[in-house]
Design an enzyme around this catalytic site. Structure first.
Site, short mmCIF file in Angstrom:
data_model
loop_
_atom_site.label_atom_id
_atom_site.label_comp_id
_atom_site.label_asym_id
_atom_site.label_seq_id
_atom_site.Cartn_x
_atom_site.Cartn_y
_atom_site.Cartn_z
CE1 TYR A 48 -13.99 12.39 0.17
CE2 TYR A 48 -12.07 13.39 1.21
CZ TYR A 48 -13.21 13.50 0.43
OH TYR A 48 -13.59 14.73 -0.08
CE1 TYR A 58 -7.77 -7.78 -0.48
CE2 TYR A 58 -6.31 -7.03 1.26
CZ TYR A 58 -6.90 -6.84 0.02
OH TYR A 58 -6.62 -5.72 -0.71
CD GLU A 80 -14.52 4.42 -0.21
OE1 GLU A 80 -14.01 5.57 -0.17
OE2 GLU A 80 -15.00 3.86 0.78
CG HIS A 117 -2.02 -1.07 1.07
ND1 HIS A 117 -3.17 -1.08 1.82
CD2 HIS A 117 -2.11 -2.17 0.27
CE1 HIS A 117 -3.91 -2.14 1.49
NE2 HIS A 117 -3.27 -2.82 0.56
#
Lengths: 385, 385
Positions: free
Chosen positions: B264, B275, B254, B160
């Protein structure tokens, strides 16, 4: 009809035998997983002959139309009544027949029930059109029946009658109509009711602030135009605005939020093509016409829709649930304000017939009617752990 | 790397032999039907080693990153250059490596090229973070290379990193980042760059009107927060606003339109689950956080996106095209203003690898990079009759 009636009685007998009190039979129940809820899908009653529209009475029973011309009460215990008398004659042909039913917002005081249907020409011509009548429901009879809307012109066709009935918070009655298929060009002219949404008062009188009142050559009932075949309508629970859903041709089913006097483009602009593959219009955008709020391509063959507001399914509150004939599903549109954030297909594997109507019951459960000779009245309830 | 390099050369040789002039080889071409256009899908080049980002130079060539650390020029004739020298060292590990590339809006005058990448801790620690460097492209070298953004903290993870680079019309540089997976809670605090979108000037300085400038304990680069892993970004061609797309966990990808200082929601609110099926949050709505503009469930594993504005595909002008890793498709969102009216899956049957990047070429064609050891540079052109 005799055969059908026998069958209905059998089902009623079965249900009232099989269940205790108001509990539903589990004989027809199935569970299904969705993104946010596990649901139980129960067939409350079957044997309905192409049911088309429903409305819940204060008693908790549903009034259900059969396209062939009967209006019946159906209890949540599965008991189906005899046909209610006094219902106007209908032209039962192809897509025509007895269509939607609605009860007056003040039904408790005035007992008015509204029916939309395909009406023959009272003058004896070959044409027909969508009409709306109302009558007072007393016992198992409709009394003081009067026609409050009669679509013009009478036209010889078995297709595209619309129609749904929706009361706005101000007490206006919206009636959604179809373009009669072969008369599609009429949707762009204001001297007829083809391809229009109309707005009247419940007694049939015309609101003075309708957009075309006083315009020469325009019918004063018209609210919006340029529609194809609008078979779904719902009032937004917060804004009070009318939302509609209409069938595209091959593709291009549209959700619209019809604004007074606006043109929704059919058949000048469409996202679909004709059933034989030919082009109706190569344009999706035409100046002076409004884009759909949302559309499906390929078509799912939209029927009716609701804004879900109940407590049975907390995660669906505020969502728009759209019934589909073709896919035997309900499209859940997750809304944030008016904006569609996400679409989910509900009940695809558990409802094996075309979905003709969807309503929210007084209990917050979701009710469906299926479009079949052996049509079902289905209850969707919450089965979350 | 030697093997890869040999392979690239072979491809280049093949292409320049097989085609005449700038014409593309049809050896790899396939036609596909979509709702509005017939397209030709041509593999311009393959043999790229996990390509991640691309940007078109004024020459018409694409600059393409390979995750393992190389930056190359690739011509529309399929010729792939040697690696450009001067590129910063990257941490090539799991999702980390050389990531996005962008050219300066005034590239013709200043030759700046911007790269995002996973950077080791300059102090020698075990952590890493996303960084952005720029250098002047002179011949096949990057010169005057400087780091203009360095994510904090350095954190030991291979997951990430984000990241996309997007220049706003005012000349701000947006950098989209990830939450580093195991540090997801950091997305809700402002003392770090995890799960943030940041906004800087191209020289690395901080705009004075950034939302958290002067707020104690908050990093002044932050534009918006509460993101998960933002790997796509595009500037709306009419409004100039930044739009982003981020990976959800299992579901809940999103699209957002990040507004200065807004939250957000990740990981407090999400439409996805982890997962392993466990719940990260059972909430989709949390006070003080912004709902997605649009979301996918199940996840399509979004990569980058563009607003299409070219003449090659007239029916797609104004649409948002979102690349997907999981489905090997491009989701076309038909927009009316900001509103999604319809979603179409493009190229599903003809691109058989995960789509890592999507860009519009100077010719109006659409270009894709696929996420594979034998990654492809693909051109999508119009094949309408």
């Amino acid at each position: 009809m005799l055969h059908t009636f026998f069958k209905l009685s059998t089902v009623a007998l079965f249900c009232s035998t099989a269940v205790a009190g108001a509990a539903l039979t589990n004989a027809y129940a199935a569970e299904a997983q969705t993104e946010r809820h596990t649901v139980e899908v129960t067939t409350v009653a079957d044997g309905l002959n192409f049911p088309w529209g429903m409305a819940f009475l204060p008693t908790g029973e549903a009034l259900i139309t059969e396209k062939s011309g009967s209006l019946r009460r159906v209890g949540l215990d599965g008991v189906i009544s005899n046909a209610i008398s006094g219902v106007p004659d209908v032209v039962y042909k192809s897509q025509g027949g007895l269509l939607d039913v609605a009860i007056d917002p003040d039904f408790g005081e005035n007992s008015w029930v509204y029916l939309s249907y395909s009406e023959a020409d009272p003058a004896g011509g070959k044409g027909n059109s969508t009409a709306v009548a109302r009558g007072k429901l007393v016992g198992n009879n409709l009394q003081d029946v009067e026609v409050i809307f009669r679509g013009a012109p009478k036209y010889e066709s078995g297709a595209h009658f619309g129609s749904r009935l929706a009361f706005s918070p101000e007490g206006y009655l919206f009636i959604t109509l179809g373009d009669r298929y072969s008369a599609m060009d009429d949707a762009q002219t204001l001297d007829n009711h083809h391809g229009k949404v109309v707005r009247i008062w419940p007694d049939g009188s015309i609101p003075e602030d309708n957009p075309f009142v006083g315009q020469e050559g325009a019918l004063p009932e018209i609210w919006s135009y340029g529609h194809r075949n609008v078979q779904g309508a719902a009032i937004h629970p917060q804004t009070g605005a009318l939302w509609t859903v209409e069938h595209g041709p091959k593709g291009g089913d549209e959700i619209n939020i019809p604004v007074a006097g606006h043109n929704y483009g059919w058949p000048l602009a469409t996202y679909g093509i004709d059933y034989d593959g030919s082009i109706i219009s190569d344009k999706t955008h035409v100046e002076g016409t409004v884009q759909p709020h949302y559309y499906w391509l390929p078509s799912i063959a939209t029927s009716n829709m609701i804004f879900y507001t109940g407590n049975e399914f907390p995660a669906w509150q505020g969502d728009l649930l759209v019934g589909a004939l073709k896919a035997s599903k309900v499209a859940r549109l997750d809304l944030e304000g008016k904006r569609v954030m996400h679409e989910e297909a509900l009940f695809e594997q558990v409802v094996e017939q075309r979905i003709r109507d969807i309503e929210q019951g007084p209990d917050g459960a979701i009710y469906l009617l299926t479009d079949d000779r052996n049509g079902k009245f289905i209850r969707i309830s919450n089965a979350d752990d």
